[in-house]
Design a protein around this motif. Structure first.
Motif, mmCIF file in Angstrom:
data_model
loop_
_atom_site.group_PDB
_atom_site.id
_atom_site.type_symbol
_atom_site.label_atom_id
_atom_site.label_comp_id
_atom_site.label_asym_id
_atom_site.label_seq_id
_atom_site.Cartn_x
_atom_site.Cartn_y
_atom_site.Cartn_z
ATOM 1 N N VAL A 277 0.861 -1.184 0.000
ATOM 2 C CA VAL A 277 0.000 0.000 0.000
ATOM 3 C C VAL A 277 0.891 1.225 0.000
ATOM 4 O O VAL A 277 1.932 1.249 0.659
ATOM 5 C CB VAL A 277 -0.897 0.028 1.266
ATOM 6 C CG1 VAL A 277 -1.729 1.291 1.319
ATOM 7 C CG2 VAL A 277 -1.772 -1.199 1.317
ATOM 8 N N SER A 278 0.490 2.253 -0.763
ATOM 9 C CA SER A 278 1.249 3.496 -0.764
ATOM 10 C C SER A 278 0.275 4.664 -0.754
ATOM 11 O O SER A 278 -0.899 4.516 -1.081
ATOM 12 C CB SER A 278 2.159 3.588 -1.988
ATOM 13 O OG SER A 278 1.369 3.715 -3.159
ATOM 14 N N THR A 279 0.784 5.806 -0.357
ATOM 15 C CA THR A 279 0.001 7.042 -0.446
ATOM 16 C C THR A 279 0.804 8.045 -1.257
ATOM 17 O O THR A 279 2.031 8.055 -1.214
ATOM 18 C CB THR A 279 -0.307 7.634 0.944
ATOM 19 O OG1 THR A 279 0.918 7.868 1.631
ATOM 20 C CG2 THR A 279 -1.187 6.703 1.754
ATOM 21 N N SER A 280 0.093 8.867 -2.014
ATOM 22 C CA SER A 280 0.749 9.906 -2.805
ATOM 23 C C SER A 280 -0.245 11.036 -3.022
ATOM 24 O O SER A 280 -1.430 10.906 -2.709
ATOM 25 C CB SER A 280 1.238 9.343 -4.143
ATOM 26 O OG SER A 280 0.145 8.865 -4.896
ATOM 27 N N THR A 281 0.253 12.130 -3.569
ATOM 28 C CA THR A 281 -0.612 13.278 -3.882
ATOM 29 C C THR A 281 -0.300 13.807 -5.275
ATOM 30 O O THR A 281 0.204 14.919 -5.426
ATOM 31 C CB THR A 281 -0.457 14.410 -2.845
ATOM 32 O OG1 THR A 281 0.930 14.714 -2.726
ATOM 33 C CG2 THR A 281 -1.022 14.036 -1.496
ATOM 34 N N PRO A 282 -0.622 13.034 -6.321
ATOM 35 C CA PRO A 282 -0.390 13.543 -7.675
ATOM 36 C C PRO A 282 -1.345 14.695 -7.966
ATOM 37 O O PRO A 282 -2.544 14.589 -7.718
ATOM 38 C CB PRO A 282 -0.668 12.335 -8.567
ATOM 39 C CG PRO A 282 -1.547 11.456 -7.756
ATOM 40 C CD PRO A 282 -1.193 11.707 -6.316
ATOM 41 N N GLN A 283 -0.805 15.783 -8.458
ATOM 42 C CA GLN A 283 -1.572 16.985 -8.799
ATOM 43 C C GLN A 283 -2.410 17.480 -7.631
ATOM 44 O O GLN A 283 -3.505 17.991 -7.795
ATOM 45 C CB GLN A 283 -2.443 16.738 -10.029
ATOM 46 C CG GLN A 283 -1.645 16.346 -11.246
ATOM 47 C CD GLN A 283 -2.512 15.932 -12.414
ATOM 48 O OE1 GLN A 283 -3.699 15.725 -12.288
ATOM 49 N NE2 GLN A 283 -1.885 15.812 -13.571
ATOM 50 N N GLY A 284 -1.892 17.289 -6.402
ATOM 51 C CA GLY A 284 -2.560 17.784 -5.207
ATOM 52 C C GLY A 284 -3.728 16.954 -4.724
ATOM 53 O O GLY A 284 -4.431 17.357 -3.800
ATOM 54 N N VAL A 285 -3.954 15.775 -5.313
ATOM 55 C CA VAL A 285 -5.060 14.906 -4.910
ATOM 56 C C VAL A 285 -4.487 13.736 -4.111
ATOM 57 O O VAL A 285 -3.663 12.979 -4.620
ATOM 58 C CB VAL A 285 -5.826 14.378 -6.146
ATOM 59 C CG1 VAL A 285 -6.931 13.413 -5.734
ATOM 60 C CG2 VAL A 285 -6.389 15.531 -6.954
ATOM 61 N N ALA A 286 -4.929 13.585 -2.856
ATOM 62 C CA ALA A 286 -4.462 12.481 -2.022
ATOM 63 C C ALA A 286 -5.010 11.165 -2.554
ATOM 64 O O ALA A 286 -6.212 11.022 -2.768
ATOM 65 C CB ALA A 286 -4.897 12.690 -0.582
ATOM 66 N N VAL A 287 -4.098 10.205 -2.777
ATOM 67 C CA VAL A 287 -4.475 8.922 -3.384
ATOM 68 C C VAL A 287 -3.873 7.793 -2.564
ATOM 69 O O VAL A 287 -2.710 7.842 -2.164
ATOM 70 C CB VAL A 287 -3.951 8.842 -4.842
ATOM 71 C CG1 VAL A 287 -4.156 7.462 -5.428
ATOM 72 C CG2 VAL A 287 -4.631 9.880 -5.703
ATOM 73 N N LEU A 288 -4.692 6.756 -2.337
ATOM 74 C CA LEU A 288 -4.206 5.522 -1.737
ATOM 75 C C LEU A 288 -3.964 4.551 -2.877
ATOM 76 O O LEU A 288 -4.866 4.295 -3.682
ATOM 77 C CB LEU A 288 -5.234 4.931 -0.769
ATOM 78 C CG LEU A 288 -4.857 3.564 -0.206
ATOM 79 C CD1 LEU A 288 -3.779 3.711 0.855
ATOM 80 C CD2 LEU A 288 -6.070 2.864 0.360
ATOM 81 N N GLY A 289 -2.749 4.020 -2.965
ATOM 82 C CA GLY A 289 -2.415 3.064 -4.016
ATOM 83 C C GLY A 289 -2.344 1.658 -3.459
ATOM 84 O O GLY A 289 -1.663 1.414 -2.471
ATOM 85 N N LEU A 290 -3.076 0.741 -4.071
ATOM 86 C CA LEU A 290 -2.990 -0.673 -3.727
ATOM 87 C C LEU A 290 -2.266 -1.346 -4.887
ATOM 88 O O LEU A 290 -2.802 -1.457 -5.993
ATOM 89 C CB LEU A 290 -4.391 -1.263 -3.532
ATOM 90 C CG LEU A 290 -5.213 -0.646 -2.398
ATOM 91 C CD1 LEU A 290 -6.641 -1.160 -2.431
ATOM 92 C CD2 LEU A 290 -4.571 -0.912 -1.055
#
Length: 153
Positions: free
Chosen positions: A107-120
Motif C-alpha cells: 500500500v502506498s500514499t501519494s498526492t499527484p496533482q494535489g489529490v491524495a491517493v491511496l495506491g494498492l
C-alpha cells in the motif's frame, strides 16, 4: 501513557461518496437541465412545437436530477471491502477496480496533482488508485484500515 492501538477494521464495509462530490454532480445535472430547457424554449419559439413541451422537458429534468441526487447521497459508493478483497465503485480512472487481499503486495500514499491517493499495488504490476477525497470517511482512518486489512490476510 497508554500505547495507542490500531482500531479493528470492520468487515464488510462500504465507503460512501463524499457529500461535496455528490452535491457538485447534482449541480451539474441541474445546469444541464436548465440548458436543455433553454434549448427547448428556443425550438418552441422558432417552430410550431407546442409550448407545453418546455414544461415537460423542465419537469423531467428536475425529476431526473432529484433522482440522481438521491442515488448519489444514499446509494453511491466508492469502495466496498470484505474478508476476501475490495471493489471500487463510482470513481473513474482508478486502474484495477477489484482484487483479493492476497493479490495486494503493498500500500502506498501519494498526492499527484494535489489529490491524495491511496495506491494498492498488486503482485502482477497492476495498481488501484483510490482518491481518498472522494470518500465520506476520515482519510487517515481509511488508510489505517486498509493497512490493517492487509496485515490480516
Amino acid at each position: 501513557m497508554s500505547e495507542q492501538q490500531t482500531p479493528p477494521a470492520p468487515t464488510p464495509h462500504t465507503y460512501r461518496l463524499a457529500p461535496a462530490i455528490a452535491l457538485r454532480l447534482t449541480g451539474v445535472a441541474l445546469v444541464l437541465t436548465a440548458l436543455l430547457t433553454l434549448a427547448t424554449l428556443l425550438v418552441v419559439a422558432l417552430t410550431p412545437v407546442p409550448g407545453w413541451v418546455v414544461g415537460v422537458v423542465a419537469a423531467v429534468g428536475v425529476v431526473a436530477s432529484a433522482a440522481l441526487a438521491w442515488w448519489l447521497f444514499a446509494r453511491a459508493w466508492v469502495v466496498r471491502v470484505d474478508e476476501a478483497g475490495y471493489r471500487v465503485g463510482v470513481v473513474r480512472g482508478v486502474g484495477e477496480r477489484a482484487a483479493t487481499w492476497q493479490e495486494v503486495e503493498r500500500v502506498s500514499t501519494s498526492t499527484p496533482q494535489g489529490v491524495a491517493v491511496l495506491g494498492l499495488h498488486l503482485q502482477d504490476g497492476r495498481t488501484t488508485r483510490i482518491p481518498v477525497a472522494a470518500l465520506a470517511y476520515d482519510r487517515e482512518l481509511f488508510v489505517t484500515e486498509m493497512i490493517t486489512r492487509l496485515g490480516r490476510r
